[in-house]
Design an enzyme around this catalytic site. Structure first.
Site, mmCIF file in Angstrom:
data_model
loop_
_atom_site.group_PDB
_atom_site.id
_atom_site.type_symbol
_atom_site.label_atom_id
_atom_site.label_comp_id
_atom_site.label_asym_id
_atom_site.label_seq_id
_atom_site.Cartn_x
_atom_site.Cartn_y
_atom_site.Cartn_z
ATOM 1 N N SER A 147 0.890 -1.165 0.000
ATOM 2 C CA SER A 147 0.000 0.000 0.000
ATOM 3 C C SER A 147 0.924 1.210 0.000
ATOM 4 O O SER A 147 2.066 1.120 0.482
ATOM 5 C CB SER A 147 -0.851 0.019 1.276
ATOM 6 O OG SER A 147 -1.376 1.318 1.505
ATOM 7 N N TYR A 160 -1.166 -0.794 10.174
ATOM 8 C CA TYR A 160 -1.331 -1.091 8.745
ATOM 9 C C TYR A 160 -0.041 -0.766 7.979
ATOM 10 O O TYR A 160 0.438 -1.562 7.175
ATOM 11 C CB TYR A 160 -2.511 -0.276 8.211
ATOM 12 C CG TYR A 160 -2.887 -0.574 6.779
ATOM 13 C CD1 TYR A 160 -3.458 -1.791 6.427
ATOM 14 C CD2 TYR A 160 -2.677 0.358 5.772
ATOM 15 C CE1 TYR A 160 -3.808 -2.060 5.109
ATOM 16 C CE2 TYR A 160 -3.022 0.098 4.461
ATOM 17 C CZ TYR A 160 -3.588 -1.111 4.128
ATOM 18 O OH TYR A 160 -3.933 -1.375 2.829
HETATM 19 N N1 NAD Z 1 -8.613 -0.635 -1.742
HETATM 20 C C1 NAD Z 1 -7.578 0.154 -1.559
HETATM 21 O O1 NAD Z 1 -7.667 1.377 -1.731
HETATM 22 C C2 NAD Z 1 -6.246 -0.423 -1.135
HETATM 23 C C3 NAD Z 1 -5.157 0.453 -1.082
HETATM 24 C C4 NAD Z 1 -3.920 -0.033 -0.736
HETATM 25 C C5 NAD Z 1 -3.761 -1.373 -0.440
HETATM 26 N N2 NAD Z 1 -4.822 -2.209 -0.502
HETATM 27 C C6 NAD Z 1 -4.580 -3.624 -0.178
HETATM 28 O O2 NAD Z 1 -5.054 -4.431 -1.236
HETATM 29 C C7 NAD Z 1 -5.488 -5.686 -0.726
HETATM 30 C C8 NAD Z 1 -6.906 -5.951 -1.191
HETATM 31 O O3 NAD Z 1 -7.729 -4.938 -0.665
HETATM 32 P P1 NAD Z 1 -9.235 -4.703 -1.123
HETATM 33 O O4 NAD Z 1 -9.442 -3.248 -1.164
HETATM 34 O O5 NAD Z 1 -9.537 -5.550 -2.303
HETATM 35 O O6 NAD Z 1 -9.982 -5.229 0.197
HETATM 36 P P2 NAD Z 1 -11.244 -6.188 0.399
HETATM 37 O O7 NAD Z 1 -11.618 -6.047 1.827
HETATM 38 O O8 NAD Z 1 -12.247 -5.926 -0.658
HETATM 39 O O9 NAD Z 1 -10.611 -7.646 0.145
HETATM 40 C C9 NAD Z 1 -9.727 -8.256 1.044
HETATM 41 C C10 NAD Z 1 -10.051 -9.733 1.096
HETATM 42 O O10 NAD Z 1 -9.097 -10.373 1.968
HETATM 43 C C11 NAD Z 1 -9.797 -11.394 2.664
HETATM 44 N N3 NAD Z 1 -9.074 -11.783 3.889
HETATM 45 C C12 NAD Z 1 -8.932 -11.059 5.030
HETATM 46 N N4 NAD Z 1 -8.266 -11.786 5.954
HETATM 47 C C13 NAD Z 1 -7.990 -12.995 5.380
HETATM 48 C C14 NAD Z 1 -7.335 -14.167 5.836
HETATM 49 N N5 NAD Z 1 -6.829 -14.259 7.091
HETATM 50 N N6 NAD Z 1 -7.215 -15.222 4.993
HETATM 51 C C15 NAD Z 1 -7.739 -15.143 3.732
HETATM 52 N N7 NAD Z 1 -8.382 -14.066 3.256
HETATM 53 C C16 NAD Z 1 -8.505 -12.998 4.075
HETATM 54 C C17 NAD Z 1 -11.153 -10.786 2.963
HETATM 55 O O11 NAD Z 1 -12.102 -11.778 3.281
HETATM 56 C C18 NAD Z 1 -11.458 -10.031 1.680
HETATM 57 O O12 NAD Z 1 -12.209 -10.815 0.767
HETATM 58 C C19 NAD Z 1 -5.351 -5.590 0.805
HETATM 59 O O13 NAD Z 1 -4.137 -6.195 1.190
HETATM 60 C C20 NAD Z 1 -5.301 -4.099 1.062
HETATM 61 O O14 NAD Z 1 -4.608 -3.791 2.246
HETATM 62 C C21 NAD Z 1 -6.060 -1.764 -0.847
#
Ligand code: NAD
Length: 254
Positions: A147, A160
């Protein structure tokens, strides 16, 4: 690497960036297994997009081992591993009621960093046993998700940011270690992307975040993250690096 016909494992695949990555890989001809803890959502997503579902907690070695067996049985040995499973955690290191609850900090590190390492190490071990795929002697690819908070962590993002800093730092030592085996390791540091993680925010917070993304002036689309993964797969010179995918957004202290 031409992803056509290759087996891919995408964690966090039930939602957001993981789902979009799976869709992009499937469109490019890969065979995808989704790993996620949310069983119902996982199965529904897999059915919708034409992927295999393996319920999995990325923090558990046994759970990942079992999920990899499901994926291998369905699609063959893994060649591409994209780690998107993650959680957010907000809170000051020292808040109004004293120091942050250590369990919350530890859980964030456990899922985001230890979980990524757990899946990457098991997938890489499987990739190493396979024949090379092309003239560059490639055997596989790992893409981890950090991130921009790994670099521009805001007040309240200590847990985070620390977890994502760890993920970003993994790329180079892993790429160096796996290079003799023809396995690349990359990392993407997304800015603000439109996923369930983001769209739950109050409208004023949401609008202020959009205002900070310089160009294009909007949140990233999950499909743009998925496209980045396919582009990384296609370009063998991308290795050991963390790419910011953020529309020139730099987070302020708060
Ligand atoms: N959306 C953003 O703006 C953003 C920005 C920077 C980083 N990220 C990172 O991108 C990744 C995806 O984020 P997203 O926005 O798609 O979030 P999201 O919440 O839509 O998806 C995350 C998924 O991870 C799964 N998960 C959580 N804990 C778990 C575990 N212990 N085992 C297996 N699965 C698990 C959840 O069930 C969920 O389906 C994350 O790592 C997040 O930190 C997202």
């Amino acid at each position: 690497m031409d992803v056509k016909g290759l087996a891919a494992i995408v964690t966090g695949g039930a939602s957001g960036l993981g789902r979009a990555t799976a869709e992009a890989l499937i469109a490019a001809g890969a065979k995808v297994t989704l790993l996620d803890v949310q069983e119902e959502k996982l199965k529904a997503t897999a059915a919708e997009i034409g992927a295999v579902a393996a319920v999995c907690d990325v923090t558990s070695p046994e759970s990942v081992q079992a999920a990899l067996a499901v994926a291998r049985e369905a699609n063959g040995p893994v060649r591409i591993n994209v780690n998107c499973a993650g959680v957010v955690h907000g809170g000051r290191i020292v808040g109004k009621n004293g120091p942050m609850d250590l369990a919350g900090f530890a859980r964030t590190i456990q899922i985001n960093l230890v979980g990524t390492f757990n899946v990457m190490s098991q997938c890489a071990a499987e990739m190493m046993t396979q024949d090379v795929l092309n003239a560059d002697n490639e055997r596989g690819l790992v893409v981890n998700t950090a991130s921009i908070a790994a670099f521009d962590g805001q007040i309240g993002q200590a847990a985070y940011s620390a977890s994502k800093g760890g993920v970003a730092s993994l790329s180079l030592p892993a790429a160096r270690e796996f290079a003799p085996k023809g396995i690349r390791v990359m990392c993407i540091a997304p800015g603000l992307f439109e996923t369930p993680m983001m769209t739950g925010l109050p409208p004023d917070v949401y609008d202020s975040l959009i205002a900070k993304t310089l160009f294009p002036g909007r949140l990233g689309k999950a499909s743009e993250y998925g496209r980045m993964v396919v582009q990384i797969a296609a370009n063998p010179m991308l290795n050991g690096e963390c790419i910011r995918l953020d529309g020139a957004l730099r987070l302020e202290p708060r």
